[in-house]
Write a protein that holds these residues in place. Sequence first.
Motif, short mmCIF file in Angstrom:
data_model
loop_
_atom_site.label_atom_id
_atom_site.label_comp_id
_atom_site.label_asym_id
_atom_site.label_seq_id
_atom_site.Cartn_x
_atom_site.Cartn_y
_atom_site.Cartn_z
N UNK A 171 -14.27 5.38 -0.58
CA UNK A 171 -14.28 5.11 -2.02
C UNK A 171 -12.99 5.57 -2.67
N UNK A 172 -12.55 6.79 -2.33
CA UNK A 172 -11.30 7.30 -2.87
C UNK A 172 -10.12 6.45 -2.42
N UNK A 173 -10.12 6.09 -1.14
CA UNK A 173 -9.03 5.25 -0.62
C UNK A 173 -8.97 3.90 -1.29
N UNK A 174 -10.14 3.32 -1.59
CA UNK A 174 -10.18 2.03 -2.27
C UNK A 174 -9.59 2.14 -3.67
N UNK A 175 -9.97 3.20 -4.40
CA UNK A 175 -9.41 3.41 -5.74
C UNK A 175 -7.90 3.59 -5.71
N UNK A 176 -7.42 4.38 -4.76
CA UNK A 176 -5.97 4.59 -4.64
C UNK A 176 -5.26 3.27 -4.33
N UNK A 177 -5.85 2.48 -3.42
CA UNK A 177 -5.25 1.20 -3.05
C UNK A 177 -5.17 0.25 -4.23
N UNK A 178 -6.20 0.28 -5.08
CA UNK A 178 -6.22 -0.60 -6.26
C UNK A 178 -5.12 -0.21 -7.24
N UNK A 179 -5.06 1.07 -7.58
CA UNK A 179 -4.11 1.51 -8.60
C UNK A 179 -2.68 1.59 -8.08
N UNK A 180 -2.52 1.61 -6.75
CA UNK A 180 -1.18 1.59 -6.17
C UNK A 180 -0.69 0.17 -5.93
N UNK A 181 -1.55 -0.81 -6.20
CA UNK A 181 -1.16 -2.20 -6.04
C UNK A 181 -0.99 -2.62 -4.59
N UNK A 182 -1.74 -2.01 -3.68
CA UNK A 182 -1.64 -2.35 -2.26
C UNK A 182 -2.28 -3.72 -2.00
N UNK A 183 -2.04 -4.33 -0.83
CA UNK A 183 -2.55 -5.68 -0.55
C UNK A 183 -4.07 -5.78 -0.73
N UNK A 184 -4.49 -6.97 -1.18
CA UNK A 184 -5.91 -7.19 -1.44
C UNK A 184 -6.76 -7.04 -0.18
N UNK A 185 -6.20 -7.42 0.97
CA UNK A 185 -6.97 -7.30 2.21
C UNK A 185 -7.32 -5.85 2.48
N UNK A 186 -6.38 -4.95 2.21
CA UNK A 186 -6.63 -3.52 2.42
C UNK A 186 -7.73 -3.03 1.48
N UNK A 187 -7.68 -3.46 0.22
CA UNK A 187 -8.72 -3.08 -0.75
C UNK A 187 -10.08 -3.64 -0.30
N UNK A 188 -10.07 -4.87 0.18
CA UNK A 188 -11.29 -5.53 0.63
C UNK A 188 -11.93 -4.77 1.80
N UNK A 189 -11.13 -4.42 2.80
CA UNK A 189 -11.65 -3.72 3.98
C UNK A 189 -12.12 -2.32 3.61
N UNK A 190 -11.30 -1.60 2.83
CA UNK A 190 -11.67 -0.26 2.42
C UNK A 190 -12.92 -0.28 1.56
N UNK A 191 -13.01 -1.25 0.66
CA UNK A 191 -14.19 -1.38 -0.19
C UNK A 191 -15.45 -1.68 0.61
N UNK A 192 -15.31 -2.47 1.68
CA UNK A 192 -16.46 -2.78 2.53
C UNK A 192 -16.99 -1.51 3.19
N UNK A 193 -16.09 -0.69 3.73
CA UNK A 193 -16.52 0.58 4.34
C UNK A 193 -17.16 1.49 3.30
N UNK A 194 -16.58 1.51 2.10
CA UNK A 194 -17.11 2.37 1.05
C UNK A 194 -18.51 1.93 0.64
N UNK A 195 -18.71 0.64 0.46
CA UNK A 195 -20.02 0.14 0.06
C UNK A 195 -21.06 0.39 1.14
N UNK A 196 -20.66 0.25 2.40
CA UNK A 196 -21.60 0.52 3.49
C UNK A 196 -22.02 1.99 3.48
N UNK A 197 -21.04 2.88 3.30
CA UNK A 197 -21.35 4.30 3.24
C UNK A 197 -22.21 4.66 2.05
N UNK A 198 -21.92 4.06 0.89
CA UNK A 198 -22.70 4.33 -0.31
C UNK A 198 -24.13 3.80 -0.18
N UNK A 199 -24.27 2.63 0.46
CA UNK A 199 -25.61 2.08 0.69
C UNK A 199 -26.43 3.02 1.57
N UNK A 200 -25.78 3.56 2.60
CA UNK A 200 -26.47 4.50 3.48
C UNK A 200 -26.86 5.77 2.73
#
Length: 352
Positions: free
Chosen positions: A17-46
């Motif tokens: 979740x933290x990595x996804x937020x950093x990637x968004x505000x740092x303007x990193x590639x969308x694919x990286x945000x997408x992959x990081x967000x997927x891991x974050x959502x899976x962890x949050x769902x668990x």
Amino acid sequence: MLTKRDFITLAVALLASTGTGIAVYAGLPHVLVFVSGAFALAGLAALIGDSTDHLGRHLGPAATGIVQSAVGNLPELCVCIFALRAGLVEVVQASLIGSILGNSLLVLGIAFLAGSARHKVLVFNAAGPRMIAALLLLAVSALMLPTLASIMHLPAGAHEDRLALVCAGVLLVVFFVSVRVMLDGSERTVPAEARDHEDGWPLWLALTILALAGVAALFVSDWFVEALTPAIEVLGISQAFAGLVIVAIVGNAVENVVGIQFALRNQAELAISVILNSSLQVALALIPVLVFASYLMGGTPFTLVVPPMLAVALMLSAIIGVVVTADGRADMADGAALVGLYVIIAAIFWWG
């Protein structure tokens, strides 16, 4: 208190979740945000699933079942709401149906494979799982009717918006009746043993983690949906596949790993009840709520008219749920068939 597994889940959710937020505000590639967000959502769902399960030690299994119905699918609900706001109706339709398919075919199939590999044949009392499977079949039938009306060019097909509201209202009524049944302790509920924990969390810890995971899910879902369209264009996959497989698995199926664990312990009845009940919650609660939410938000309404192949796949998964619970036995052949069918369906939607 927290076990080693709990710490791992918490660390994955927090870091992703933290990595996804950093990637968004740092303007990193969308694919990286997408992959990081997927891991974050899976962890949050668990985390949300674990939190509601541990509440069972303080609220009782019936009340916990109601809480789980209300917040257990929170990450997927957040993703779908943000996707509807972005006009990604196809993704929402595919992800909701994908949640049912992912649980009823993929997760259940893996549970059968894992349990049978260790115990040869899984034998269980079919009464409880069969009742849940039958109710899921009824709910799926109601979801399919608007699609059939549209395909057959019935007069009702020209009023799909209002028909969706009627179907959603009926499903919610069935959901509230099922909640009443839960309070009466019917076999349609997930057995209480499914929520027993040797080292349960204190009430304050379960509520704290549940609240924090819920808030985090709101932010991560927004970031994930913003990156969704650019990412799937770069990856060369369709919106249907992204919703059916990726969004559905990260938002819903991961939390049902507990069902696989029950199968490994030769507790097949618990495994089937947990897994199919998750699909039932999507059909009876999550989908109707999103139908009404789409009208409250304005913009593109979320109707229940879906592509015919999605409708067929949905009905097949519900029918199979009834079939595999009918005789009270499951083996590796059953598991392989379920997983194989899921792979075929996913392959069909790879191209859209």
